[in-house]
Every structure is written in C-alpha cells, then in structure tokens.
Design a protein around this motif. Structure first.
Motif, PDB file in Angstrom:
ATOM      1  N   LEU A 137       0.841  -1.191   0.000  1.00 39.00           N
ATOM      2  CA  LEU A 137       0.000   0.000   0.000  1.00 39.00           C
ATOM      3  C   LEU A 137       0.879   1.246   0.000  1.00 39.00           C
ATOM      4  O   LEU A 137       2.045   1.205   0.381  1.00 39.00           O
ATOM      5  CB  LEU A 137      -0.909   0.014   1.233  1.00 39.00           C
ATOM      6  N   ALA A 138       0.301   2.360  -0.428  1.00 36.37           N
ATOM      7  CA  ALA A 138       1.021   3.626  -0.448  1.00 36.37           C
ATOM      8  C   ALA A 138       0.073   4.750  -0.074  1.00 36.37           C
ATOM      9  O   ALA A 138      -1.135   4.669  -0.321  1.00 36.37           O
ATOM     10  CB  ALA A 138       1.619   3.878  -1.843  1.00 36.37           C
ATOM     11  N   GLU A 139       0.622   5.786   0.529  1.00 38.25           N
ATOM     12  CA  GLU A 139      -0.217   6.917   0.909  1.00 38.25           C
ATOM     13  C   GLU A 139       0.588   8.206   0.927  1.00 38.25           C
ATOM     14  O   GLU A 139       1.825   8.198   0.969  1.00 38.25           O
ATOM     15  CB  GLU A 139      -0.866   6.682   2.276  1.00 38.25           C
ATOM     16  N   LEU A 140      -0.148   9.333   0.914  1.00 38.92           N
ATOM     17  CA  LEU A 140       0.424  10.674   0.966  1.00 38.92           C
ATOM     18  C   LEU A 140       0.035  11.281   2.319  1.00 38.92           C
ATOM     19  O   LEU A 140      -1.074  11.802   2.472  1.00 38.92           O
ATOM     20  CB  LEU A 140      -0.116  11.518  -0.186  1.00 38.92           C
ATOM     21  N   PRO A 141       0.897  11.190   3.325  1.00 39.95           N
ATOM     22  CA  PRO A 141       0.540  11.625   4.678  1.00 39.95           C
ATOM     23  C   PRO A 141      -0.007  13.041   4.765  1.00 39.95           C
ATOM     24  O   PRO A 141      -0.936  13.295   5.537  1.00 39.95           O
ATOM     25  CB  PRO A 141       1.862  11.489   5.450  1.00 39.95           C
ATOM     26  N   SER A 142       0.545  13.978   4.003  1.00 37.69           N
ATOM     27  CA  SER A 142       0.125  15.379   4.119  1.00 37.69           C
ATOM     28  C   SER A 142      -1.341  15.583   3.747  1.00 37.69           C
ATOM     29  O   SER A 142      -1.969  16.543   4.208  1.00 37.69           O
ATOM     30  CB  SER A 142       1.002  16.273   3.233  1.00 37.69           C
ATOM     31  N   LYS A 143      -1.898  14.690   2.935  1.00 38.33           N
ATOM     32  CA  LYS A 143      -3.291  14.842   2.515  1.00 38.33           C
ATOM     33  C   LYS A 143      -4.169  13.675   2.950  1.00 38.33           C
ATOM     34  O   LYS A 143      -5.355  13.642   2.614  1.00 38.33           O
ATOM     35  CB  LYS A 143      -3.356  14.995   0.997  1.00 38.33           C
ATOM     36  N   MET A 144      -3.585  12.746   3.707  1.00 40.47           N
ATOM     37  CA  MET A 144      -4.372  11.588   4.141  1.00 40.47           C
ATOM     38  C   MET A 144      -4.279  11.426   5.659  1.00 40.47           C
ATOM     39  O   MET A 144      -5.021  12.061   6.385  1.00 40.47           O
ATOM     40  CB  MET A 144      -3.907  10.337   3.386  1.00 40.47           C
ATOM     41  N   THR A 145      -3.362  10.631   6.155  1.00 41.21           N
ATOM     42  CA  THR A 145      -3.310  10.333   7.586  1.00 41.21           C
ATOM     43  C   THR A 145      -3.022  11.556   8.455  1.00 41.21           C
ATOM     44  O   THR A 145      -3.452  11.618   9.609  1.00 41.21           O
ATOM     45  CB  THR A 145      -2.241   9.274   7.870  1.00 41.21           C
ATOM     46  N   HIS A 146      -2.274  12.535   7.937  1.00 43.74           N
ATOM     47  CA  HIS A 146      -1.891  13.690   8.739  1.00 43.74           C
ATOM     48  C   HIS A 146      -2.520  14.992   8.225  1.00 43.74           C
ATOM     49  O   HIS A 146      -2.054  16.084   8.560  1.00 43.74           O
ATOM     50  CB  HIS A 146      -0.368  13.836   8.756  1.00 43.74           C
ATOM     51  N   ALA A 147      -3.579  14.882   7.448  1.00 40.32           N
ATOM     52  CA  ALA A 147      -4.217  16.067   6.870  1.00 40.32           C
ATOM     53  C   ALA A 147      -4.822  16.974   7.933  1.00 40.32           C
ATOM     54  O   ALA A 147      -4.941  18.190   7.730  1.00 40.32           O
ATOM     55  CB  ALA A 147      -5.290  15.648   5.871  1.00 40.32           C
ATOM     56  N   SER A 148      -5.234  16.397   9.073  1.00 39.55           N
ATOM     57  CA  SER A 148      -5.875  17.200  10.116  1.00 39.55           C
ATOM     58  C   SER A 148      -4.878  18.027  10.927  1.00 39.55           C
ATOM     59  O   SER A 148      -5.266  18.917  11.681  1.00 39.55           O
ATOM     60  CB  SER A 148      -6.662  16.291  11.065  1.00 39.55           C
ATOM     61  N   ILE A 149      -3.588  17.753  10.781  1.00 42.72           N
ATOM     62  CA  ILE A 149      -2.556  18.510  11.502  1.00 42.72           C
ATOM     63  C   ILE A 149      -2.356  19.856  10.811  1.00 42.72           C
ATOM     64  O   ILE A 149      -2.248  19.920   9.587  1.00 42.72           O
ATOM     65  CB  ILE A 149      -1.234  17.728  11.532  1.00 42.72           C
ATOM     66  N   PRO A 150      -2.293  20.961  11.562  1.00 44.51           N
ATOM     67  CA  PRO A 150      -2.080  22.289  10.952  1.00 44.51           C
ATOM     68  C   PRO A 150      -0.839  22.288  10.063  1.00 44.51           C
ATOM     69  O   PRO A 150       0.171  21.654  10.404  1.00 44.51           O
ATOM     70  CB  PRO A 150      -1.909  23.208  12.167  1.00 44.51           C
ATOM     71  N   PRO A 151      -0.902  22.994   8.923  1.00 44.14           N
ATOM     72  CA  PRO A 151       0.227  23.008   7.978  1.00 44.14           C
ATOM     73  C   PRO A 151       1.572  23.358   8.610  1.00 44.14           C
ATOM     74  O   PRO A 151       2.588  22.745   8.288  1.00 44.14           O
ATOM     75  CB  PRO A 151      -0.203  24.065   6.948  1.00 44.14           C
ATOM     76  N   ALA A 152       1.565  24.347   9.515  1.00 44.08           N
ATOM     77  CA  ALA A 152       2.830  24.757  10.130  1.00 44.08           C
ATOM     78  C   ALA A 152       3.424  23.623  10.966  1.00 44.08           C
ATOM     79  O   ALA A 152       4.642  23.404  10.965  1.00 44.08           O
ATOM     80  CB  ALA A 152       2.612  25.989  11.005  1.00 44.08           C
ATOM     81  N   GLU A 153       2.555  22.890  11.662  1.00 40.84           N
ATOM     82  CA  GLU A 153       3.042  21.775  12.479  1.00 40.84           C
ATOM     83  C   GLU A 153       3.521  20.627  11.597  1.00 40.84           C
ATOM     84  O   GLU A 153       4.519  19.971  11.918  1.00 40.84           O
ATOM     85  CB  GLU A 153       1.924  21.298  13.411  1.00 40.84           C
ATOM     86  N   ARG A 154       2.809  20.397  10.484  1.00 41.19           N
ATOM     87  CA  ARG A 154       3.261  19.355   9.538  1.00 41.19           C
ATOM     88  C   ARG A 154       4.646  19.696   8.995  1.00 41.19           C
ATOM     89  O   ARG A 154       5.512  18.830   8.890  1.00 41.19           O
ATOM     90  CB  ARG A 154       2.267  19.211   8.386  1.00 41.19           C
ATOM     91  N   ALA A 155       4.830  20.970   8.651  1.00 42.07           N
ATOM     92  CA  ALA A 155       6.128  21.392   8.113  1.00 42.07           C
ATOM     93  C   ALA A 155       7.225  21.198   9.145  1.00 42.07           C
ATOM     94  O   ALA A 155       8.342  20.779   8.823  1.00 42.07           O
ATOM     95  CB  ALA A 155       6.056  22.854   7.675  1.00 42.07           C
ATOM     96  N   ASN A 156       6.913  21.487  10.413  1.00 44.52           N
ATOM     97  CA  ASN A 156       7.895  21.316  11.488  1.00 44.52           C
ATOM     98  C   ASN A 156       8.271  19.861  11.680  1.00 44.52           C
ATOM     99  O   ASN A 156       9.396  19.536  12.073  1.00 44.52           O
ATOM    100  CB  ASN A 156       7.325  21.885  12.796  1.00 44.52           C
ATOM    101  N   LEU A 157       7.319  18.969  11.375  1.00 41.59           N
ATOM    102  CA  LEU A 157       7.564  17.530  11.495  1.00 41.59           C
ATOM    103  C   LEU A 157       8.197  16.938  10.236  1.00 41.59           C
ATOM    104  O   LEU A 157       8.529  15.759  10.210  1.00 41.59           O
ATOM    105  CB  LEU A 157       6.253  16.803  11.794  1.00 41.59           C
TER     106      LEU A 157
END
Length: 226
Positions: A147-167
């Motif tokens: 399987l494959a996924e895009l975390p920024s738009k799937m599993t981690h989409a609910s995380i604020p963009p700034a926090e995603r970028a920090n991670l």
C-alpha cells in the motif's frame, strides 16, 4: 482473544454485550477470532518477507535519481541504523545474522514501512500514487498487500500546515507499506511510477544527503540514552 459463555438467567448481560459489539465493534466475532488465530500461524513467514522486501525497496529508492532521500532505519546509511539494530529482539537478530554482512547487503530488514521524499513539483507525489499498479492507494497499512499513501493529505491532513512542516511532512513525502508480493514486481512498479511522475529536468538537481529531522533526532537521542 477471549470467550464468554453467558448462562440463560443472565440474558441481560448477553444483550448488553451484543449491543456493545454492534455499537463499538470492540468485540470480535468467532469468525474474526478464527481468522486471527489462523493468521498467527504464518506471522513469522510474512514478517520476514515484509522486512526483506522493504529493504530491497529502500535500497532501490536510495539509488533512484527521482528520489531526494529515503527514511528506513534498516538501511546502513540511515543516521539511526545502529540504534535500530540495538532495538531488535533476540529472535529478529538471529534471523538477520543468517542474511550475511549488513554492510555488504546495504542494511538489514527492519519492518515493512518505508518513507521517501520524491523529487519534482508539488504534484509529483500524487502522480506517483496514481501510476503505481501493485501499490494500492490506502491508509490501512500493514497488510500483506503493498500500500502507499500521501501523509500530508491523508493520515496527517488534520494537523495544521505549520506543524506538519515542522515535522517534515511535506507534499513530497510518500509512505509505503511493503507487502509480500514478488520483490522484482514491486521494484519494477516503483521504477515505472517514478519515471512517469517526475520531470526529467528535476532529476538534474544535486542529490541530497539524507538528514534526520530535528524532531525525530531528539526522540532518537532520548532512546539511545536509555
């Protein structure tokens, strides 16, 4: 797994258990229990193949000009490879020892999860995911299927963009759950998907040296200290 036999005079308990099973799904059916028991019998075979296939995929991605960097602790080049080896259970270490010199092999099997950053524009990752034939686009990772996924738009989409970028979770980050299919088929699928997703002009840019993200670095240092 467990089982309960409810006597006839406690039908109220049986009714409550049926309600909970239907409402929250926390109680597996007898058939689900049987499937879990059957699957446990082949768990060691499947996990070995998961790890060996994942290592082969990680090494393939590491060599690819279409990839920025690869995150797989089993790779000998990973910053925390030594920590990964120390974290392995005794029976896992015994299996790894049968595979030969880790340095010559480029690493060791370390689970089936592989993450990488793809080169190209913001749409490269999505194009890759639409071009794979064996890797299915899905969030339910860890099965026998790749399987494959895009975390920024799937599993981690609910995380604020700034926090995603920090991670370090950008639109170029792709996560793979490598299954137990034929490894050559998996490598060919990744190769053709990368070639179709990344523009040739983006390949000419210098390759990046894999870097440990600061947030992961802090966690890894804490683990290493224990």
């Amino acid at each position: 797994m467990g089982a309960a036999i409810i006597p006839p005079h406690r039908s109220d308990v049986a009714d409550k258990l049926r309600f909970l099973q239907n409402a929250i799904g926390a109680v597996p059916s007898p058939y689900d229990c049987w499937l879990a028991q059957r699957g446990a019998k082949t768990l060691q075979l499947r996990m070995k193949t998961h790890g060996q296939n994942a290592l082969a995929v990680a090494k393939h991605l590491e060599r690819s000009p279409y990839v920025k960097d690869v995150i797989y602790p089993g790779l000998a080049s990973h910053p925390r490879h030594e920590l990964a080896k120390r974290m392995m259970s005794p029976h896992a270490k015994k299996f790894v020892d049968t595979l030969g010199d880790p340095e010559e092999n480029g690493g060791i099997p370390f689970g089936g999860m592989v993450t990488f950053r793809i080169r190209g524009d913001d749409g490269a990752a999505e194009r890759f995911l639409t071009r794979t034939k064996l890797f299915t686009l899905a969030e339910s990772l860890g099965g026998v299927e790749s399987l494959a996924e895009l975390p920024s738009k799937m599993t981690h989409a609910s995380i604020p963009p700034a926090e995603r970028a920090n991670l370090g979770i950008g639109n170029d980050l792709i996560r793979l759950s490598v299954g137990i299919e034929d490894v050559e088929d998996l490598l060919e699928d990744i190769k053709q998907a990368l070639e179709g997703a990344v523009d040739v002009a983006d390949v000419a840019s210098p390759l990046k040296v894999p870097q440990q993200h600061p947030a992961i670095e802090g966690l890894a240092n804490a683990l290493a200290a224990n």
